[in-house]
Write an enzyme that holds these catalytic residues in place. Structure first.
Site, PDB file in Angstrom:
ATOM      1  N   ASP A   1       0.346 -21.290 -23.125  1.00  0.00           N
ATOM      2  CA  ASP A   1      -0.033 -22.352 -22.210  1.00  0.00           C
ATOM      3  C   ASP A   1      -1.425 -22.844 -22.588  1.00  0.00           C
ATOM      4  OD1 ASP A   1      -1.354 -23.341 -19.551  1.00  0.00           O
ATOM      5  OD2 ASP A   1       0.801 -23.371 -19.179  1.00  0.00           O
TER       6      ASP A   1
ATOM      7  N   HIS B   1       8.097 -20.920 -11.009  1.00  0.00           N
ATOM      8  CA  HIS B   1       7.470 -21.656  -9.913  1.00  0.00           C
ATOM      9  C   HIS B   1       8.517 -22.440  -9.126  1.00  0.00           C
ATOM     10  CE1 HIS B   1       3.161 -21.894 -11.768  1.00  0.00           C
ATOM     11  NE2 HIS B   1       3.265 -20.903 -10.909  1.00  0.00           N
ATOM     12  N   TYR B   2       8.303 -22.534  -7.823  1.00  0.00           N
ATOM     13  CA  TYR B   2       9.025 -23.498  -7.005  1.00  0.00           C
ATOM     14  C   TYR B   2       8.065 -23.987  -5.925  1.00  0.00           C
ATOM     15  CZ  TYR B   2      12.662 -26.047  -4.698  1.00  0.00           C
ATOM     16  OH  TYR B   2      13.417 -27.069  -4.188  1.00  0.00           O
ATOM     17  N   GLN B   3       7.865 -25.308  -5.865  1.00  0.00           N
ATOM     18  CA  GLN B   3       8.265 -26.330  -6.806  1.00  0.00           C
ATOM     19  C   GLN B   3       7.608 -26.112  -8.187  1.00  0.00           C
ATOM     20  OE1 GLN B   3      10.253 -29.149  -6.432  1.00  0.00           O
ATOM     21  NE2 GLN B   3      10.819 -28.396  -4.413  1.00  0.00           N
TER      22      GLN B   3
ATOM     23  N   HIS C   1      11.570 -23.359 -17.018  1.00  0.00           N
ATOM     24  CA  HIS C   1      10.589 -22.645 -17.819  1.00  0.00           C
ATOM     25  C   HIS C   1      10.111 -21.428 -17.034  1.00  0.00           C
ATOM     26  CE1 HIS C   1       8.345 -25.512 -15.326  1.00  0.00           C
ATOM     27  NE2 HIS C   1       7.293 -24.689 -15.397  1.00  0.00           N
TER      28      HIS C   1
ATOM     29  N   SER D   1       6.056 -27.534 -11.851  1.00  0.00           N
ATOM     30  CA  SER D   1       5.200 -28.666 -12.187  1.00  0.00           C
ATOM     31  C   SER D   1       5.940 -29.697 -13.025  1.00  0.00           C
ATOM     32  CB  SER D   1       3.953 -28.187 -12.920  1.00  0.00           C
ATOM     33  OG  SER D   1       4.309 -27.337 -13.981  1.00  0.00           O
TER      34      SER D   1
ATOM     35  N   GLU E   1       4.085 -29.503 -31.616  1.00  0.00           N
ATOM     36  CA  GLU E   1       3.662 -28.131 -31.303  1.00  0.00           C
ATOM     37  C   GLU E   1       4.483 -27.050 -31.996  1.00  0.00           C
ATOM     38  OE1 GLU E   1       2.464 -27.420 -27.228  1.00  0.00           O
ATOM     39  OE2 GLU E   1       2.803 -29.514 -26.736  1.00  0.00           O
TER      40      GLU E   1
ATOM     41  N   HIS F   1      12.199 -28.926 -15.811  1.00  0.00           N
ATOM     42  CA  HIS F   1      13.004 -28.347 -16.893  1.00  0.00           C
ATOM     43  C   HIS F   1      12.719 -26.856 -16.817  1.00  0.00           C
ATOM     44  CE1 HIS F   1      14.857 -28.296 -21.017  1.00  0.00           C
ATOM     45  NE2 HIS F   1      14.236 -27.113 -21.006  1.00  0.00           N
TER      46      HIS F   1
END
Length: 330
Positions: free
Chosen positions: A198, A261-263, A270, A265, A178, A268
């Site tokens: 994304d 985000h928490y949790q 990001h 996906s 990528e 690592h």
């Protein structure tokens, strides 16, 4: 763990691409993502055999299908692409209309647009594992309350035991995959990151803009690992990410929603950059934490996210939810 984001599919393409957008996924022990190039030589779905519809949404205009391609399990995601303002003139002049109903000043039609204006964004995950299939199934969700002790005794052991692969993330950071999709990079090993689209964004309009910033640091799994020493990293991602988006897409910071985000996906660090007003998956208050708030909280309390009770949703089939139930926490 269940995912609604980036994940990557996280989730992340940028630069406009012709349709249909067909990408072939790898298994979890491989890259986890492809390089974003489209297949134009063959129709990988010509022999697709549908097994079941995992979920669909009339509002989002998408459908998730489980089936087989050449005897391999596959998940196919079909999503109607948004209508672009720059295509309106051709849409109106080059389409056919079939009248369905007329009443006074109101009338409804079936509009048949030219093929290139009537595309379906298509994502193919093949071979798909049971984890992929469960990920896209419509499941009931539960809000979990996680204390500092719960994280140490329930969540963290679950993460370690599951050994969630992030090799595909390392491939991006090392330019093994990528590389051509990277919008911006700060190579600094401490505060640097790469910014790329994304996969949920087809890059044909900014109304649903969605980019991911992936930190070069590899020892930060999630919000729980952040302390005040990471404030420079977060500030750098926040500031330079906004500047890169302004330069590339002419979208000012006042039009952006930037959050973690928490949790997450995948484990690592990001950061998500989406256009304000776009109802991106996982942008609700039960999962998204604005990066500006995260920075301020860490400046006020260096151990804020290590000690605070956090809340997040989990789907009924998520293994972590089972662990919380077994511990009597739900």
């Amino acid at each position: 763990m269940a995912d609604t984001s980036a994940k990557r599919l996280l989730d992340s393409d940028k630069t406009g691409e012709p349709a249909p957008d067909v990408k072939r996924g790898k298994t979890d022990n491989e890259n986890g993502r492809e390089d974003g190039n489209e297949s134009v030589q063959e129709n990988v779905l010509s022999g697709f055999k549908t097994s079941s519809v995992l979920s669909d949404s009339a509002r989002e205009k998408n459908i998730f299908i489980h089936g087989k391609v050449a005897d391999q399990d596959a998940v196919v995601i079909l999503e109607k692409t948004p209508i672009r303002e720059d295509s309106l003139a051709e849409l109106f002049s080059g389409s056919t209309l079939k009248l369905e109903m007329k009443n006074d000043i109101y009338s409804t039609y079936r509009l048949q647009a030219p093929p290139h204006l009537n595309e379906i964004k298509t994502t193919v995950v093949c071979p798909a594992t049971e984890k992929h299939i469960k990920k896209y199934q419509r499941k009931e969700s539960f809000l979990v309350e996680e204390t500092e002790e719960n994280y140490k005794n329930i969540t963290l052991p679950h993460i370690v035991k599951q050994s969630f692969s992030v090799q595909w993330v390392y491939n991006i950071l090392e330019k093994k995959a990528e590389a051509e999709r990277i919008v911006y990079e700060d190579p600094d090993p401490d505060v640097g990151f790469v910014l790329l689209p994304d996969f949920k964004w087809d890059q044909k309009q900014v109304d649903d803009l969605y980019l991911i910033a992936i930190a070069h640091q590899r020892d930060i799994k999630s919000l729980r690992d952040l302390t005040s020493e990471h404030v420079p990293l977060l500030q750098n991602i926040f500031q330079k990410g906004k500047e890169a988006i302004l330069q590339r897409y002419n979208l000012p910071a006042s039009k952006l929603r930037v959050y973690l985000h928490y949790q997450p996906s995948y484990y690592h660090l990001h950061v998500h950059f989406t256009k304000l007003g776009y109802d991106a998956p996982g942008c609700g208050v039960e999962r998204a934490h604005l990066i500006a708030d995260v920075i301020q909280n860490l400046q006020s309390d260096p151990q804020y996210y290590k000690t605070r009770t956090l809340y997040f949703p989990l789907r009924a089939d998520d293994g972590l939810l089972s662990k919380f139930k077994e511990a009597g926490r739900l």
